[in-house]
Write an enzyme that holds these catalytic residues in place. Structure first.
Site, PDB file in Angstrom:
ATOM      1  N   CYS A 124       0.842  -1.202   0.000  1.00  0.00           N
ATOM      2  CA  CYS A 124       0.000   0.000   0.000  1.00  0.00           C
ATOM      3  C   CYS A 124       0.875   1.249   0.000  1.00  0.00           C
ATOM      4  CB  CYS A 124      -0.814  -0.085   1.287  1.00  0.00           C
ATOM      5  SG  CYS A 124      -2.461   0.495   1.175  1.00  0.00           S
ATOM      6  N   GLN A 279       8.404 -14.654 -45.871  1.00  0.00           N
ATOM      7  CA  GLN A 279       9.516 -14.097 -45.092  1.00  0.00           C
ATOM      8  C   GLN A 279       9.044 -12.981 -44.143  1.00  0.00           C
ATOM      9  OE1 GLN A 279      12.850 -12.018 -47.083  1.00  0.00           O
ATOM     10  NE2 GLN A 279      14.010 -13.859 -46.591  1.00  0.00           N
ATOM     11  N   GLU A 364       4.661  -0.788 -10.542  1.00  0.00           N
ATOM     12  CA  GLU A 364       5.980  -0.875  -9.887  1.00  0.00           C
ATOM     13  C   GLU A 364       6.971   0.108 -10.517  1.00  0.00           C
ATOM     14  OE1 GLU A 364       7.436  -4.416  -8.235  1.00  0.00           O
ATOM     15  OE2 GLU A 364       5.466  -5.343  -8.158  1.00  0.00           O
TER      16      GLU A 364
HETATM   17  C1  LIG Z   1      -3.544  -2.060 -12.066  1.00  0.00           C
HETATM   18  C2  LIG Z   1      -2.593  -1.368 -11.167  1.00  0.00           C
HETATM   19  C3  LIG Z   1      -2.122  -2.017 -10.035  1.00  0.00           C
HETATM   20  C4  LIG Z   1      -1.301  -1.346  -9.120  1.00  0.00           C
HETATM   21  N1  LIG Z   1      -0.945  -1.966  -7.942  1.00  0.00           N
HETATM   22  C5  LIG Z   1      -0.335  -1.229  -6.963  1.00  0.00           C
HETATM   23  C6  LIG Z   1      -0.141  -1.776  -5.651  1.00  0.00           C
HETATM   24  O1  LIG Z   1      -0.451  -2.939  -5.373  1.00  0.00           O
HETATM   25  N2  LIG Z   1       0.397  -0.967  -4.694  1.00  0.00           N
HETATM   26  C7  LIG Z   1       0.772   0.315  -4.940  1.00  0.00           C
HETATM   27  O2  LIG Z   1       1.239   0.975  -4.029  1.00  0.00           O
HETATM   28  N3  LIG Z   1       0.606   0.854  -6.181  1.00  0.00           N
HETATM   29  C8  LIG Z   1       0.062   0.113  -7.196  1.00  0.00           C
HETATM   30  N4  LIG Z   1      -0.128   0.666  -8.452  1.00  0.00           N
HETATM   31  C9  LIG Z   1       0.319   2.028  -8.720  1.00  0.00           C
HETATM   32  C10 LIG Z   1       1.420   2.124  -9.768  1.00  0.00           C
HETATM   33  O3  LIG Z   1       2.654   1.715  -9.258  1.00  0.00           O
HETATM   34  C11 LIG Z   1       1.403   3.564 -10.296  1.00  0.00           C
HETATM   35  O4  LIG Z   1       0.241   3.676 -11.107  1.00  0.00           O
HETATM   36  C12 LIG Z   1       2.626   3.925 -11.097  1.00  0.00           C
HETATM   37  O5  LIG Z   1       3.749   3.967 -10.263  1.00  0.00           O
HETATM   38  C13 LIG Z   1       2.479   5.274 -11.811  1.00  0.00           C
HETATM   39  O6  LIG Z   1       1.926   6.251 -10.984  1.00  0.00           O
HETATM   40  P1  LIG Z   1       0.671   7.099 -11.527  1.00  0.00           P
HETATM   41  O7  LIG Z   1      -0.329   6.154 -12.052  1.00  0.00           O
HETATM   42  O8  LIG Z   1       0.248   8.025 -10.458  1.00  0.00           O
HETATM   43  O9  LIG Z   1       1.234   7.914 -12.769  1.00  0.00           O
HETATM   44  P2  LIG Z   1       1.949   9.331 -12.736  1.00  0.00           P
HETATM   45  O10 LIG Z   1       3.028   9.344 -11.728  1.00  0.00           O
HETATM   46  O11 LIG Z   1       0.911  10.403 -12.677  1.00  0.00           O
HETATM   47  O12 LIG Z   1       2.616   9.367 -14.177  1.00  0.00           O
HETATM   48  C14 LIG Z   1       1.870   9.677 -15.352  1.00  0.00           C
HETATM   49  C15 LIG Z   1       2.845   9.674 -16.535  1.00  0.00           C
HETATM   50  O13 LIG Z   1       3.880  10.654 -16.316  1.00  0.00           O
HETATM   51  C16 LIG Z   1       5.147  10.011 -16.418  1.00  0.00           C
HETATM   52  N5  LIG Z   1       6.082  10.646 -15.469  1.00  0.00           N
HETATM   53  C17 LIG Z   1       5.858  10.957 -14.164  1.00  0.00           C
HETATM   54  N6  LIG Z   1       6.964  11.513 -13.628  1.00  0.00           N
HETATM   55  C18 LIG Z   1       7.917  11.544 -14.609  1.00  0.00           C
HETATM   56  C19 LIG Z   1       9.274  11.975 -14.686  1.00  0.00           C
HETATM   57  N7  LIG Z   1       9.892  12.484 -13.627  1.00  0.00           N
HETATM   58  N8  LIG Z   1       9.920  11.835 -15.855  1.00  0.00           N
HETATM   59  C20 LIG Z   1       9.319  11.309 -16.943  1.00  0.00           C
HETATM   60  N9  LIG Z   1       8.026  10.871 -16.943  1.00  0.00           N
HETATM   61  C21 LIG Z   1       7.342  10.987 -15.788  1.00  0.00           C
HETATM   62  C22 LIG Z   1       4.895   8.556 -16.059  1.00  0.00           C
HETATM   63  O14 LIG Z   1       5.898   7.722 -16.595  1.00  0.00           O
HETATM   64  C23 LIG Z   1       3.538   8.338 -16.719  1.00  0.00           C
HETATM   65  O15 LIG Z   1       3.720   8.058 -18.072  1.00  0.00           O
HETATM   66  C24 LIG Z   1      -0.895  -0.019  -9.397  1.00  0.00           C
HETATM   67  C25 LIG Z   1      -1.336   0.621 -10.559  1.00  0.00           C
HETATM   68  C26 LIG Z   1      -2.168  -0.032 -11.442  1.00  0.00           C
HETATM   69  C27 LIG Z   1      -2.655   0.695 -12.653  1.00  0.00           C
END
Ligand SMILES: Cc1cc2nc3c(=O)[nH]c(=O)nc-3n(C[C@H](O)[C@H](O)[C@H](O)COP(=O)(O)OP(=O)(O)OC[C@H]3O[C@@H](n4cnc5c(N)ncnc54)[C@H](O)[C@@H]3O)c2cc1C
Length: 380
Positions: A124, A279, A364
């Protein structure tokens, strides 16, 4: 000396997990994709077959698997279904900070309890305003006597609604922010925890995600993992281990997509001959096979480095996660193309694999964040 052959024990792990996947996972992949439910029957089968807690040390009731052992196992589950695979692996993810930082007393209590009730765990970390930017976490756990009072909002938590325990990351001192980030083992049915309705999503439908709201949840001091302020290190060390697992899961999906489309191409006759004899198709399959092999090499190398305690495991596991998930998406997309209209049909498995592996590029840490980790690692 370089040796690519697996030990007898690792061959056994591969065979056991392949057999489990063939018996329980592959035949149920389409069903759970439709049902969009946690696969309890398969989760229970893991316990019934004595295959739970792969990475937990033997003295606490696990198998003491290395990261390489786990990568070998996870590839087989991913080849069966990435959604079911991640449902099972999310319990391991939830318990990884325990492996890294929990005391023997805590391990005995919490691992023992999960084993007894065949429970699931969750990790979490993510919040609405702290996704890629873990340091922006706002959830607080403020000390009061011999308890902590937890308040905050988590998002996208895999297994939340089915878990017995969640490993929750919260700051213990708002003035110190992420420097006070601390990990806690929290009972999911504690008063003050609200699990929101399940996330609706594109793929990996056999795994469930929820938002979780904490309002004045009491956590016994005993449930704190390590010292206050160790949370950020535990979260990053967790990813050093589990990103290799995501790589292996994506690799499994890619392998299946490649194998299914190769068999199809050999059988599908157009213009009086198998389409594989063109191919254009043969070269696509050659590229797919090469990418799958390279992803496995990268994944095994990252895992092996971690297991040997050699430097830069974080950089290598980020490379493995990024590469394997990127090629999984390419291979699955090509598999759909090779199978034509049938590839796009839900009557065949490759469109599902394409939807499933997309997520391995996001969770992750997105693959942009992996590139950030790698560039920091190679430039420092
Ligand atoms: C189905 C699912 C399961 C998950 N399970 C878990 C879980 O069990 N536990 C948990 O804690 N989390 C979980 N997550 C969360 C997941 O790890 C995050 O969604 C992920 O780390 C991205 O965060 P965000 O979605 O807020 O995207 P954001 O951080 O908002 O990013 C949006 C976009 O901006 C880009 N970006 C952001 N910062 C930068 C930067 N500095 N440089 C370049 N690009 C950038 C990102 O690459 C992405 O393309 C899960 C997510 C999903 C969708």
């Amino acid at each position: 000396m370089i040796n690519f052959s697996l030990s007898k024990e690792q061959e056994k792990i591969k065979e056991e997990h392949r057999a489990f996947a063939q018996q329980y996972i592959t035949p149920n992949a389409a069903k759970y994709d439709q049902l969009k439910e946690f696969p309890w029957e398969i989760h229970n089968a893991i316990y019934d077959e004595g295959m739970e807690f792969g990475q937990i040390p033997k003295k606490f009731g696990g198998h003491g698997h290395s990261i390489l052992d786990q990568a070998i196992a996870t590839e087989e589950f991913g080849a069966g279904c990435c959604g079911i695979g991640i449902s099972l692996d999310a319990t391991v993810l939830g318990m990884t900070p325990w492996i890294i930082g929990a005391s023997d007393e805590q391990m005995k209590k919490f691992v023992g309890e999960l084993k007894e009730i065949k429970g699931a765990a969750a990790y979490c970390l993510t919040e609405p305003n702290a996704g890629s930017d873990v340091a922006a976490i706002k959830t607080t756990a403020l000390k009061k006597g011999n308890e902590y009072i937890l308040n905050g909002h988590k998002r996208f938590i895999t297994n939340a609604e089915v878990s017995t325990y969640m490993t929750v990351f919260a700051i213990t001192d708002p003035n110190r922010g992420a420097r006070s980030l601390t990990a806690f083992i929290v009972k999911t049915d504690s008063p003050g925890i609200e699990i929101k309705p399940r996330m609706r999503k594109m793929g990996q439908n056999a795994s469930v995600q929820n938002e979780v709201i904490f309002t004045d949840v009491k956590i016994p001091e005993f449930n704190r993992i390590g010292n206050e302020g160790m949370g950020f290190i535990y979260a990053m060390k967790t990813f050093d281990r589990t990103r290799t697992g995501v790589a292996a899961l994506a690799l499994g999906g890619a392998r299946s997509a490649y194998e299914i489309s190769k068999d199809w191409a050999k059988k599908r006759i157009q213009f009086g001959k198998p389409i594989s004899s063109n191919q254009a198709i043969g070269f696509m399959l050659a590229d797919m096979a090469t990418k799958v092999e390279l992803a496995r090499l990268m994944t095994w190398k990252a895992a092996w480095y971690y297991d040997q305690g050699l430097k830069t495991p974080g950089t290598l596991s980020a490379m493995a996660k990024m590469y394997a998930s990127d090629i999984a998406m390419e291979v699955a997309t090509d598999a759909v193309q090779i199978m034509g209209g049938d590839g796009y049909s839900t009557d065949f498995p490759v469109e599902k694999i394409m939807r499933d592996v997309k997520l391995t590029q996001i969770y992750e840490g997105t693959n942009q964040i992996q590139r950030l980790v790698i560039s920091k690692g190679i430039l420092k």
